[in-house]
Design a protein around this motif. Structure first.
Motif, mmCIF file in Angstrom:
data_model
loop_
_atom_site.group_PDB
_atom_site.id
_atom_site.type_symbol
_atom_site.label_atom_id
_atom_site.label_comp_id
_atom_site.label_asym_id
_atom_site.label_seq_id
_atom_site.Cartn_x
_atom_site.Cartn_y
_atom_site.Cartn_z
ATOM 1 N N ASN A 165 0.815 -1.217 0.000
ATOM 2 C CA ASN A 165 0.000 0.000 0.000
ATOM 3 C C ASN A 165 0.851 1.270 0.000
ATOM 4 N N THR A 168 -7.281 -5.978 9.488
ATOM 5 C CA THR A 168 -6.354 -5.645 8.409
ATOM 6 C C THR A 168 -6.925 -6.030 7.050
ATOM 7 N N ASP A 169 -6.393 -5.366 6.008
ATOM 8 C CA ASP A 169 -6.795 -5.690 4.642
ATOM 9 C C ASP A 169 -5.921 -6.841 4.125
ATOM 10 N N THR A 216 -2.503 -4.447 6.255
ATOM 11 C CA THR A 216 -2.528 -3.076 6.767
ATOM 12 C C THR A 216 -3.838 -2.812 7.500
ATOM 13 N N TRP A 240 -6.882 -1.265 7.892
ATOM 14 C CA TRP A 240 -7.540 -0.417 6.903
ATOM 15 C C TRP A 240 -8.275 0.769 7.518
ATOM 16 N N HIS A 250 -7.505 4.598 6.497
ATOM 17 C CA HIS A 250 -8.532 5.534 6.033
ATOM 18 C C HIS A 250 -8.520 6.800 6.884
#
Length: 467
Positions: A285, A322-323, A327, A329, A333
């Motif tokens: 990311n 986490t994604d 991470t 998320w 954001h």
């Protein structure tokens, strides 16, 4: 104990002096509106709204049968001026995990220099290869923020001045000490349960270390097993969002903790640390986050996300979900929306925050004029002008090209009222020496200013000379 307040709630002069002693510069910044976030109440209100809206961003599997969010979510922010805000589950312990990797890299660069460190590990963006068993074209790990790069970087901590150091048991204590100092000595400790668990399941890291040994990626004679153990200890270090935010603010402040004024890492090492965070701190990311925010950040699969806005603030957010890239998320954001809402992107030019930073730059460039005006006021015995300069934030210990301060000039001219004001009200340093080695006391003696001599002698006796 003497009563601090009268019946009407007022405090006397002595009590006020005790309350603000050691925090005069902070009080002056507050009164003059010179904080990097001038309107902190508004900043707090807007951040709280953003925090609440991010709490609602729960994936279906994170809700119970009543549709209520039951996950942990905490954020803490600390500015480079020491302004702080903590929201939600900010006091919950958070494992650093992969967030420890850039910190270890920073410690290594600070101790050994970037040139030596980058003989063994690159500074590229996060590798696009799925397999960790890959090296760059020169045969070293792509970045300190991959597993292979973190192993090699941690092994470099065994070096001192290019030689192998045998005192392995002290290495974690030295790294932990750096982390604690960055955190203003707030919560930062080894989570023994996590450490023991990770030691029992470190087969993957052992396999990677064998691969790196085969490729001759380590310096000669380092203990690879000790490096793995140190890496696991660093990853098992826990902080809170609040102490993590203090650490991020220290990185935003060039390695100087804004709460303790302790220069923990050198500015050069901090710059290198933030650079690798920006290119690889969020794994896959990293590039997208850099495009949206321009902010260095690092995250871990344990839910921690540390973000740094250089010269402005640092934050740590905690959200265990986490994604697919590992991470958190929700924290990701939040950071993106915070940058957009307050226009913290590096290329946002005409914004309130950037105006404050531009003011700081202007102030630095005009320092020469400030010093000239300060010395001129001391020469003319203009106490009122000196008081105005002091209250506007001018450093009364500023010196000209000969190393002479306002106190040097006032002592040489025998302006007793100026000397008294500089010593008693402005906190002038009586031990400063010019390029000829003369202190203000020497100047007063040379020009036979007896009253100034007595005053400066008392000041010298009441305080230890600066080294």
């Amino acid at each position: 104990m003497r009563k601090l307040q009268d019946s009407d709630g007022a405090i006397d002069r002595s009590c006020f002096h005790r309350c603000v002693s050691g925090s005069v510069s902070l009080v002056l910044k507050a009164l003059q509106g010179r904080f990097v976030v001038p309107d902190f109440p508004t900043f707090t209100d807007e951040t709280q709204k953003l925090f609440s809206s991010c709490r609602q961003l729960s994936a279906p599997q994170e809700k119970d049968k009543d549709g209520l969010d039951c996950v942990k979510w905490g954020v803490s922010i600390c500015t480079v001026d020491g302004q702080r805000l903590s929201l939600g589950d900010w006091s919950s312990p958070v494992l650093l995990g992969d967030v420890s990797w850039p910190l270890v890299y920073g410690v290594a660069v600070d101790a050994l220099g970037a040139d030596l460190v980058h003989r063994y590990v690159g500074f590229e963006e996060f590798s696009r290869y799925d397999s960790p068993f890959t090296l760059n074209r020169t045969g070293i790990p792509h970045t300190p923020l991959t597993e292979t790069g973190a192993i090699v970087t941690t092994s470099l901590l065994q070096l001192e001045a290019g030689r192998v150091c045998a005192e392995e048991e002290e290495k974690y204590d030295s790294v932990l000490n750096v982390i604690k100092r960055l955190c203003n000595k707030e919560h930062a400790n080894l989570n023994c349960t996590s450490y023991n668990s990770s030691r029992d399941s470190s087969v993957r890291l052992s396999a990677l270390s064998f691969f790196l040994q085969e490729k001759k990626c380590f310096p000669d004679k380092v203990d690879v097993n000790a490096a793995l153990d140190l890496m696991l200890q660093c990853s098992s270090t826990e902080v809170t969002c609040e102490s993590g935010a203090a650490m991020a603010a220290s990185l935003a402040n060039g390695g100087l903790c804004p709460l303790s004024c302790d220069q923990v890492l050198s500015p050069a090492a901090t710059r290198s640390l933030l650079s690798v965070m920006q290119t690889a701190g969020l794994k896959h990311n990293s590039t997208a986050f850099h495009f949206k925010t321009s902010v260095p950040a690092a995250s871990s699969s344990q839910g921690a996300l540390l973000a740094v806005v250089p010269g402005v603030l640092g934050l740590m957010a905690f959200s265990p979900e986490t994604d697919p890239c590992g991470t958190p998320w929700r924290a990701l954001h939040f950071c993106q929306e915070l940058v957009i809402r307050f226009q913290l992107h590096r290329f946002d030019i005409r914004t309130p925050f950037r105006q404050v930073l531009a003011y700081r730059q202007w102030k630095s460039e005009s320092e020469g004029y400030q010093i000239m005006n300060l010395l001129l006021a001391a020469f003319k015995a203009d106490v009122q002008a000196l008081r105005r300069y002091f209250l506007s934030g001018v450093d009364v210990n500023s010196v000209d090209y000969d190393g002479r301060s306002a106190l040097h000039v006032a002592a040489a001219e025998g302006h007793v009222e100026v000397v008294r004001f500089l010593l008693e009200n402005a906190g002038a340093n009586a031990h400063l020496r010019d390029r000829w080695g003369s202190s203000p006391l020497h100047e007063a003696r040379r020009h036979n200013r007896e009253a100034a001599v007595l005053m400066l002698q008392k000041a010298s006796d009441d305080s230890a000379p600066l080294s």
